[in-house]
Write an enzyme that holds these catalytic residues in place. Structure first.
Site, short mmCIF file in Angstrom:
data_model
loop_
_atom_site.label_atom_id
_atom_site.label_comp_id
_atom_site.label_asym_id
_atom_site.label_seq_id
_atom_site.Cartn_x
_atom_site.Cartn_y
_atom_site.Cartn_z
N ASP A 29 -2.34 -17.57 5.40
CA ASP A 29 -3.34 -18.40 4.75
C ASP A 29 -4.02 -19.35 5.74
O ASP A 29 -5.23 -19.59 5.67
CB ASP A 29 -2.73 -19.17 3.56
CG ASP A 29 -1.44 -19.88 3.92
OD1 ASP A 29 -0.87 -19.59 4.98
OD2 ASP A 29 -0.99 -20.72 3.12
N ASP A 31 -6.07 -6.24 5.27
CA ASP A 31 -7.18 -5.92 4.38
C ASP A 31 -8.04 -7.17 4.16
O ASP A 31 -9.26 -7.14 4.31
CB ASP A 31 -6.63 -5.40 3.06
CG ASP A 31 -7.66 -4.62 2.26
OD1 ASP A 31 -8.80 -4.48 2.72
OD2 ASP A 31 -7.33 -4.16 1.16
N TYR A 80 0.81 -1.21 0.00
CA TYR A 80 0.00 0.00 0.00
C TYR A 80 0.85 1.27 0.00
O TYR A 80 0.32 2.37 -0.10
CB TYR A 80 -0.96 0.01 1.19
CG TYR A 80 -2.19 -0.82 0.95
CD1 TYR A 80 -3.41 -0.23 0.68
CD2 TYR A 80 -2.13 -2.21 0.98
CE1 TYR A 80 -4.54 -0.99 0.46
CE2 TYR A 80 -3.25 -2.98 0.76
CZ TYR A 80 -4.46 -2.37 0.49
OH TYR A 80 -5.57 -3.13 0.26
#
Length: 459
Positions: free
Chosen positions: A324, A348, A154
């Protein structure tokens, strides 16, 4: 700009906010449905403040412009006056904003975070009774996410495929750095992912302080360090080091807890047997790795005077999890996650995935905070949904709960609690907007303003 409301500015000294009885709080109503949500939410906020303080305190709301409204009136998506207002007043709130198309600012939300160095994106996710959910036990979800806000991808350091800049970076990587792993260099876009020790430490410090202040059970560092060893792996390592260095008496790491528990259960256990118990592949390790594990055991056992005899069980648990696996386990065993500290992209994904478990992003609040300077902007986490704008139709809960977060940050805890309890009561009474009504049997469909009425009645 709208006329400024009369009041006093919030100040910050040594990381501690000083909030006057009538603080000036800048707000951006937002684009699209932001207008509906803000109008309803402001009435609830004012009513809750009045209910809590009986006129002794109030908010001087000061409108500042950003997004489409700013562009239409001033020709700028993010006017300098708006940034100045947030800088000077420290704490503000905003609705959803349109992202400009065709160059310039990549995202107004990201721009605000970068300009004000709001390095924490704080996303508490929990279930409110009565809110429909796609999972069987949404009440098991009570997770506070500390998402790093200024680094990772980002940061926006990237170059388009086949551009001169991308070719220059790729040539440098191949020529000077010996990189041979770019499969299709001629057509690759290139991005850089910065992760710093300073950025990691200030995020982890904020997460641990929050967990200690509010009596949470654990802090989990979520990362992909098994693949990105020098960015996400470093995030994990720097996080553990910061925790041990600055909070030693108040925390225990998960592996330390295993070692201490092994010794409590088996007082005569050798260091090597303890090392073998915490590392299933211990005997197959090279000598150097086995010695590292034994050294880890010795360091943990040296904590005996402060952490032994079961005292470690009362301390804040520090652990880590691969990203994950985390996205799987927040579904299968969400109670294992309490406070999460993670990098920007992981945060996010994770915050939206968790929000879906408790009723959707429309009921998820968010805040962007710099705990050193005191600057903070709280925001609805959903989009602008322009096709529903000005129809008095949408759910204002994300804005309402973000406001509750803001009041809690200001220390006006009674106001925050009142808003959250009243919202939950309105939902349990099944007086809800269309997004919830269509999922509930026997619900009464209400609009945005009528939902605000229901919340105010329940204060």
């Amino acid at each position: 700009m709208a006329k400024k409301a009369s009041g006093e500015k919030i100040t910050c000294q040594d990381g501690e906010l000083h909030v006057p009885n009538r603080p000036v709080i800048p707000f951006v109503e937002g684009d699209g449905i932001g207008r509906d949500c803000w109008k309803a939410s402001r009435r609830v906020f004012d009513a809750a403040v009045e209910k809590a303080f009986g006129g002794r305190r109030s908010v001087a709301w000061n409108e500042v412009l950003a997004g489409e409204k700013a562009f239409n009136q001033l020709g700028a998506w993010l006017p300098a006056e708006t940034l100045s207002a947030f800088r000077e007043c420290l704490v503000g709130i905003k609705g959803p904003l349109t992202t400009p198309i065709g160059g310039g600012i990549r995202s107004l939300n990201v721009a605000l975070r970068q300009e004000l160095d709001l390095y924490v994106c704080l996303r508490p996710v929990r279930h409110f009774k009565g809110v429909p959910s796609p999972v069987k036990r949404p009440q098991d979800v009570d997770v506070v996410i500390f998402r790093e806000n200024t680094e990772d991808i980002y940061a926006g350091i990237e170059w388009a495929a086949e551009s001169p800049e991308a070719r220059k970076v790729i040539d440098w990587l191949a020529r000077d750095m010996g990189v041979k792993k770019i499969r299709f260099p001629q057509t690759s876009g290139i991005g850089i992912k910065p992760v710093s020790r300073e950025g990691t430490e200030r995020l982890v410090r904020a997460a641990i302080r929050y967990a200690l202040r509010f009596g949470r059970r654990s802090v989990t560092f979520v990362h992909k360090g098994n693949i990105m060893k020098y960015t996400e792996g470093a995030f994990r390592d720097w996080g553990y080091a910061l925790a041990a260095r600055e909070f030693r008496a108040e925390i225990v790491t998960q592996r330390e807890s295993w070692i201490l528990e092994n010794m409590e259960r088996h007082p005569n256990m050798t260091v090597e047997d303890n090392a073998r118990a915490i590392e299933s592949g211990y005997d197959a390790m090279p000598d150097e790795r086995r010695e590292q594990t034994r050294s880890e055991v010795r360091r943990a056992l040296a904590l005996g005077p402060t952490h032994g005899a079961g005292r470690w069980r009362k301390l804040l648990l520090i652990k880590d999890a691969i990203a994950d696996i985390t996205l799987q386990q927040v579904l299968t065993r969400p109670r294992e996650f309490d406070v999460v500290a993670t990098l920007n992209l992981n945060g996010d994904y994770l915050s939206d995935a968790l929000a879906a478990q408790v009723g959707g992003i429309g009921i998820a609040p968010g805040g962007n905070i710099n705990y050193v300077t005191g600057h903070a902007i709280f925001e609805a986490t959903h989009g602008t949904a322009p096709k529903y704008a000005d129809q008095d139709k949408v759910n204002p809960s994300s804005m309402l709960l973000s406001g509750a977060m803001m009041f809690r940050y200001l220390g006006w805890v009674d106001v925050a609690d009142a808003v959250e309890r009243a919202l939950e009561r309105a939902v349990m009474q099944k007086r809800v907007t269309y997004d919830l009504e269509r999922q509930m049997e026997g619900a009464t469909l209400v609009g945005t303003s009528a939902f605000a009425d229901a919340v105010i009645e329940n204060l």
